[in-house]
Design a protein around this motif. Structure first.
Motif, PDB file in Angstrom:
ATOM      1  N   GLU A 415     -13.311  13.137  -3.367  1.00  0.00           N
ATOM      2  CA  GLU A 415     -12.818  13.275  -1.978  1.00  0.00           C
ATOM      3  C   GLU A 415     -11.990  12.066  -1.558  1.00  0.00           C
ATOM      4  O   GLU A 415     -12.238  11.441  -0.534  1.00  0.00           O
ATOM      5  CB  GLU A 415     -13.991  13.468  -1.009  1.00  0.00           C
ATOM      6  N   CYS A 416     -11.000  11.764  -2.373  1.00  0.00           N
ATOM      7  CA  CYS A 416     -10.309  10.498  -2.104  1.00  0.00           C
ATOM      8  C   CYS A 416      -8.951  10.659  -1.456  1.00  0.00           C
ATOM      9  O   CYS A 416      -8.298  11.699  -1.571  1.00  0.00           O
ATOM     10  CB  CYS A 416     -10.197   9.670  -3.386  1.00  0.00           C
ATOM     11  N   PHE A 417      -8.592   9.607  -0.755  1.00  0.00           N
ATOM     12  CA  PHE A 417      -7.247   9.382  -0.245  1.00  0.00           C
ATOM     13  C   PHE A 417      -6.702   8.161  -0.977  1.00  0.00           C
ATOM     14  O   PHE A 417      -7.370   7.121  -1.019  1.00  0.00           O
ATOM     15  CB  PHE A 417      -7.300   8.994   1.240  1.00  0.00           C
ATOM     16  N   LEU A 418      -5.513   8.262  -1.509  1.00  0.00           N
ATOM     17  CA  LEU A 418      -4.837   7.082  -2.041  1.00  0.00           C
ATOM     18  C   LEU A 418      -3.773   6.717  -1.012  1.00  0.00           C
ATOM     19  O   LEU A 418      -2.889   7.527  -0.718  1.00  0.00           O
ATOM     20  CB  LEU A 418      -4.213   7.401  -3.406  1.00  0.00           C
ATOM     21  N   ILE A 419      -3.882   5.521  -0.449  1.00  0.00           N
ATOM     22  CA  ILE A 419      -3.084   5.154   0.727  1.00  0.00           C
ATOM     23  C   ILE A 419      -2.150   3.993   0.412  1.00  0.00           C
ATOM     24  O   ILE A 419      -2.591   2.941  -0.040  1.00  0.00           O
ATOM     25  CB  ILE A 419      -4.014   4.769   1.904  1.00  0.00           C
ATOM     26  N   GLU A 420      -0.862   4.207   0.638  1.00  0.00           N
ATOM     27  CA  GLU A 420       0.147   3.176   0.368  1.00  0.00           C
ATOM     28  C   GLU A 420       1.079   3.071   1.568  1.00  0.00           C
ATOM     29  O   GLU A 420       1.916   3.949   1.781  1.00  0.00           O
ATOM     30  CB  GLU A 420       0.959   3.560  -0.888  1.00  0.00           C
ATOM     31  N   PRO A 421       0.960   2.005   2.346  1.00  0.00           N
ATOM     32  CA  PRO A 421       1.793   1.942   3.548  1.00  0.00           C
ATOM     33  C   PRO A 421       3.230   1.471   3.307  1.00  0.00           C
ATOM     34  O   PRO A 421       4.103   1.768   4.107  1.00  0.00           O
ATOM     35  CB  PRO A 421       1.051   0.944   4.438  1.00  0.00           C
ATOM     36  N   THR A 422       3.496   0.763   2.244  1.00  0.00           N
ATOM     37  CA  THR A 422       4.792   0.128   1.912  1.00  0.00           C
ATOM     38  C   THR A 422       5.120  -1.020   2.864  1.00  0.00           C
ATOM     39  O   THR A 422       4.579  -1.110   3.961  1.00  0.00           O
ATOM     40  CB  THR A 422       6.014   1.080   1.872  1.00  0.00           C
ATOM     41  N   GLU A 423       6.067  -1.844   2.447  1.00  0.00           N
ATOM     42  CA  GLU A 423       6.427  -3.040   3.199  1.00  0.00           C
ATOM     43  C   GLU A 423       7.307  -2.771   4.411  1.00  0.00           C
ATOM     44  O   GLU A 423       7.445  -3.628   5.279  1.00  0.00           O
ATOM     45  CB  GLU A 423       7.133  -4.046   2.274  1.00  0.00           C
ATOM     46  N   THR A 424       7.907  -1.565   4.479  1.00  0.00           N
ATOM     47  CA  THR A 424       8.871  -1.363   5.567  1.00  0.00           C
ATOM     48  C   THR A 424       8.217  -0.862   6.856  1.00  0.00           C
ATOM     49  O   THR A 424       8.902  -0.658   7.852  1.00  0.00           O
ATOM     50  CB  THR A 424       9.998  -0.385   5.158  1.00  0.00           C
ATOM     51  N   GLU A 425       6.904  -0.670   6.844  1.00  0.00           N
ATOM     52  CA  GLU A 425       6.221  -0.216   8.055  1.00  0.00           C
ATOM     53  C   GLU A 425       5.726  -1.398   8.874  1.00  0.00           C
ATOM     54  O   GLU A 425       5.245  -2.394   8.328  1.00  0.00           O
ATOM     55  CB  GLU A 425       5.045   0.700   7.682  1.00  0.00           C
ATOM     56  N   SER A 426       5.827  -1.245  10.184  1.00  0.00           N
ATOM     57  CA  SER A 426       5.415  -2.329  11.088  1.00  0.00           C
ATOM     58  C   SER A 426       3.903  -2.295  11.316  1.00  0.00           C
ATOM     59  O   SER A 426       3.238  -1.280  11.071  1.00  0.00           O
ATOM     60  CB  SER A 426       6.132  -2.180  12.421  1.00  0.00           C
ATOM     61  N   LYS A 427       3.412  -3.397  11.822  1.00  0.00           N
ATOM     62  CA  LYS A 427       1.991  -3.485  12.174  1.00  0.00           C
ATOM     63  C   LYS A 427       1.620  -2.400  13.178  1.00  0.00           C
ATOM     64  O   LYS A 427       0.552  -1.788  13.087  1.00  0.00           O
ATOM     65  CB  LYS A 427       1.710  -4.881  12.757  1.00  0.00           C
TER      66      LYS A 427
END
Lengths: 491, 463
Positions: A415-427
């Motif tokens: 039941e997993c989520f693999l989460i990658e926000p990347t560097e171009t997203e703001s706080k």
């Protein structure tokens, strides 16, 4: 759900696009079709409005946050798109002589050099058209190397059990047998299992680093030594290079060959499924086998060249040339300094998001490890307690206006989520995602049916995959027109 | 920091949440010796967008030429303005693969419409959502045919385990694009599948009689229409003969010409089994050969052997029609080592452009563009006044014979700004004095005159 075919009326046409009909009477009748193809007959405005409307039924980077693990959905700079869209590039015929191709060849040569520097590999071939084709090239090169040495018994490709599906599929496509190597409870490859797996049949090992668990394989040098001592070679799947871009070079980790996903790490758009580009880099041992064509610089200018023992071409021309140009423009705008910051800020965003989600009550799969550019959340507890699966959770997130993370991958975490926000997203974007996740968590406890029946706000509710596969409907037919909505409401 | 939005205050507060002193600490699991090595790249900052555009535009300008008479797999067609205005919208261009169907109905519906249009053009039952290009399309079609052959040998039971026994050999009948053939060889050769070439006859066409003489039936016969020389093959005879000897027929086609030419499903008595090709002529710039897209269409009975993504129509929880990726059990992310192909990322955006192109052209537009290409090429052949190498009917490409090696003539023409065709010597050693020329609907009478006026001079220069 009106299709372009529902809009069509016999003899309607976009006349500005229709040149005069010319005589074809010299062509043999037997070669011609009896009936015109059933293409839609619509006006130009109808086509424009229809496809513009369809575009609005998509999530996209330009409109939504995509924390999609292993896919590196970062901002796709418009400047790179424009740079590749110069008329001299768009109109260049792939077989134009070198004498009128110096500008294009200069771009490819510059990109080859940039990718060599970033990866530490001595040679880079740009032709593979996607990551999977880059993998194919790499494994084929490894096979050629063994064959050239008369070492013909090496037919096994090792992959960690967490590998992307393309790794084993590629090994099969290259005629190899796949052998999975277990991953330990700390997320790193199980060294003892690897030692037991290698042998005289080992062609090589394919792996990402950071792994698909979002963890840096700490004993990568030991892994490399074990495979090399057994006579195998190491393939680096560049899917996760964004995490360490400008910080660590795959060649230094002991890899012999790699591919990069320019549509991930080098910010070229995903296009709703493609195109990508998967350049291959190789060290000294495998460089002679690289696919062609490559570009070399001579005193007389740039020219095409083929490596001495090349595996040959994998595409009719020069791969996805337009994607290569976009990647070059992106690399030029970053410069070496910007390149290093990619890995740094991708990692900062991922660690910040992982920590915040942990504080919000989510279970992180490897809480004792440092996240790289991505990390895993497991919803196994929520499934047990509320009967809400990772898929339900993913669909409900769509209602909050964020694309779902990668679900059910890697396969070893339930039941997993693999989460990658990347560097171009703001706080702020990351904080908003934490809030959305927190809200869905609360809903899962208070109103699980709301989550189980999500999404509720999109053009379609949950779609029935099972019916799609059981009753195959892969093309429009006139009979579908009976489902048409009232024509008076259409464009 | 290009494309990184963080302020100093953001970084400080994020590090505080994580509990790290600085960003470097986040890399503390990476062995120090791997990090410590000097990147050797220096610390140069990047260029601005303006500087980047300037540098690349200068290079692009250097490659601009006059009229293009080169074809050989990439064609200079007019692209309606609306095609890329819409395909280039961020909502299409920056979307991900439509795995989350509810958030991707735009792309999914478009691909379903594309599958329909390609099925109409080829007469086939189904089409996939693209492979990389014409070369990979041919390779994947060959792999399909070999798998299908193995399955037929086992009685064709669904789910039956393929076993060795089907032929692992495919033949190319006549002039199939040599660049496609090379790519296909390099791809399928890894699985020990052999591609052999049956020579074209003196008329430039495939000789169906040669198929009769094959010692054992191949898994498939590949025929290209129009063939690499631009000639119209007798596809009916080739398809019938392939069936006779127990092989599938793979038709490699230019989709634009199918506005006029017989659909592969109608070739011969039973039709071709697989139609593949490159979609570049459908609204996609030549762009040095990529990105374009490859397509594969086939019969319903072979759909489970089809590689790549496929979109199906289904219903949502309310019973409303909608679209989703289907038959995913063929694909690498589910089936892994047993997948039909390793393809993942495909050429989705180009499929978007082609779908819009086909909508704008419609049946009449496509037919008329195809007829205009044929007419311009006829005019070109007349104007150049060179002998034709093969006397069979041609479509929009033609092989002309010079009285000397063609490559230096091509170079001399290029120096005059004209892309005067492809010198065939590197591909066919007996055709070193031959030029493959093409004129699309974009070539004007003036372009053609410019070519013919320059030709004598170029030939003299090349001497």
């Amino acid at each position: 759900m009106e299709t372009i075919f529902d809009l069509a009326r016999a003899e309607r046409r976009a006349s500005a696009q229709v040149p005069a009909r010319e005589s074809i009477e010299d062509l043999p009748e037997s070669a011609l079709r009896a009936e015109p193809p059933g293409l839609p007959e619509v006006s130009e405005l109808q086509a424009v409005r229809h496809y513009t409307r369809l575009s609005g039924n998509n999530f996209s980077i330009d409109t939504q946050f995509y924390p999609l693990g292993s896919c590196t959905m970062k901002y796709n700079p418009r400047g790179a798109h424009r740079a590749a869209s110069a008329p001299g590039f768009l109109d260049r015929h792939p077989l134009a002589p070198e004498s009128v191709s110096q500008g294009f060849l200069a771009c490819l040569h510059e990109l080859q050099q940039i990718l060599q520097r970033v990866t530490g590999m001595g040679s880079v071939s740009l032709t593979p058209m996607a990551g999977a084709q880059g993998e194919f090239a790499g494994v084929a090169m490894i096979r050629s190397y063994h064959a050239a040495r008369g070492d013909t018994g090496r037919n096994q490709v090792l992959v960690p059990s967490t590998a992307h599906g393309t790794n084993p599929a590629t090994a099969s496509m290259c005629g190899c047998v796949v052998r999975e190597v277990a991953v330990g409870s700390d997320g790193d490859v199980d060294i003892e299992a690897l030692k037991a797996a290698v042998g005289p049949e080992t062609a090589g090992l394919m792996t990402t680093n950071p792994s698909t668990c979002g963890l840096f394989e700490r004993r990568i040098e030991e892994v490399a030594a074990i495979v090399h001592e057994a006579g195998g070679l190491l393939y680096y799947d560049g899917a996760n290079l964004n995490a360490v871009l400008g910080k660590v070079k795959p060649a230094d980790m002991g890899f012999d060959v790699l591919h990069l996903n320019l549509h991930k790490t080098f910010a070229t758009p995903h296009g709703g499924g493609g195109p990508g580009a998967g350049p291959v880099g190789a060290g000294e041992v495998l460089a002679p086998y690289l696919p062609g064509p490559m570009v070399e610089k001579t005193v007389d200018g740039y020219r095409w060249m083929e490596p001495p023992e090349t595996m040959g071409r994998l595409s009719a021309f020069m791969g996805n040339a337009g994607i290569l140009l976009r990647a070059l423009a992106y690399a030029l705008m970053l410069g070496p300094e910007g390149m290093r910051r990619v890995g740094e800020f991708a990692t900062l965003n991922a660690n910040y998001l992982a920590t915040r989600l942990q504080h919000a009550g989510f279970d992180i799969a490897y809480p004792d490890r440092r996240a790289c550019h991505e990390f895993i959340v497991t919803l196994a507890r929520q499934k047990r307690e509320c009967g809400v699966t990772a898929m339900d959770f993913a669909k409900r997130l769509l209602d909050y206006g964020v694309h779902a993370p990668t679900t059910y991958f890697p396969l070893l975490v339930p039941e997993c989520f693999l989460i990658e926000p990347t560097e171009t997203e703001s706080k702020e974007t990351i904080d908003a995602f934490v809030e959305a996740m927190t809200s869905v968590l609360a809903e899962a406890a208070s109103n699980p049916e709301l989550v189980r029946s999500a999404p509720h706000t999109l053009p379609s509710k949950r779609l029935d995959d099972v019916e799609a596969a059981r009753r195959l409907d892969l093309r429009w037919r006139p009979a579908h027109a009976s489902h048409r909505s009232d024509p008076s409401t259409s464009g | 920091m290009p494309f990184i939005p963080h302020t100093k205050a953001d970084v400080a507060s994020m590090l505080a949440v994580v509990g790290a002193a600085d960003i470097d600490e986040l890399f503390d699991e990476i062995p120090a010796n791997l990090r410590a090595r000097d990147s050797g790249d220096g610390d140069a900052a990047g260029l601005t967008e303006m500087e980047t555009l300037r540098r690349m535009a200068e290079r692009a300008r250097a490659d601009e030429t006059g009229p293009c008479f080169l074809g050989a797999g990439a064609y200079d067609h007019h692209i309606p303005s609306a095609v890329w205005d819409i395909a280039g919208r961020g909502e299409f261009m920056t979307a991900y693969t439509p795995y989350q169907a509810e958030a991707s109905q735009g792309t999914l519906q478009l691909v379903y419409e594309f599958q329909t249009m390609m099925s109409e053009l080829t007469g086939m039952d189904v089409c996939n959502a693209s492979v990389y290009d014409g070369g990979s399309g041919l390779a994947e079609s060959i792999l399909m045919a070999v798998r299908a052959g193995e399955r037929r040998r086992t009685g064709g039971r669904a789910g039956s385990r393929p076993r060795a026994g089907g032929s692992r050999r495919v033949v190319l009948a006549g002039a199939v694009n040599p660049l496609y053939a090379a790519a296909a060889r390099n791809i399928v050769g890894q699985q020990g599948i052999e591609i052999s070439q049956l020579p074209h006859g003196e008329n430039g066409l495939a000789d169906p009689g040669l198929l009769k003489d094959l010692a054992e039936p191949p898994a498939a016969v590949v025929v290209q229409q129009p063939n690499f020389f631009g000639l119209l093959e007798d596809v009916d005879a080739v398809t019938d003969q392939a069936r006779e000897c127990g092989a599938l027929t793979i038709g490699c086609v230019n989709p634009l010409t199918l506005g006029l030419l017989k659909a592969p499903a109608d070739w011969g008595e039973g039709g071709a089994d697989i139609a593949c090709g490159d979609g570049q002529p459908l609204g996609i710039p030549m762009a040095s050969g990529g990105p374009s897209f490859g397509f594969i269409c086939t019969r319903q009975s072979l759909v489970r052997q089809l590689p790549g993504r496929i979109v199906g129509r289904t219903r949502d929880l309310d019973g409303k029609p909608g679209f989703t990726l289907t038959l995913q059990a063929r694909e690498q992310h589910i089936r892994r080592a047993k997948a039909t192909s390793n393809i993942c990322t495909n050429q989705g955006l180009l499929v978007t452009a082609a779908t819009i192109y086909l909508s704008l052209l419609g049946p009449e537009g496509l037919r008329n563009v195809a007829s205009a290409c044929h007419a311009r090429t006829r005019a070109l052949v007349a104007a150049l006044d060179l002998p034709r190498r093969f006397d069979s009917p041609y479509f929009h490409e033609c092989v002309l014979r010079l009285d000397r090696p063609a490559q230096p003539v091509v170079e001399a023409l290029a120096a005059r700004g004209i892309l005067g065709g492809l010198a065939l010597g590197p591909y066919f050693s007996d055709l070193a004095d031959c030029l493959l020329v093409c004129a699309t609907e974009k070539r004007t009478a003036r372009d053609i005159r410019q070519f013919s006026d320059s030709l004598d001079d170029a030939v003299r220069k090349a001497a």
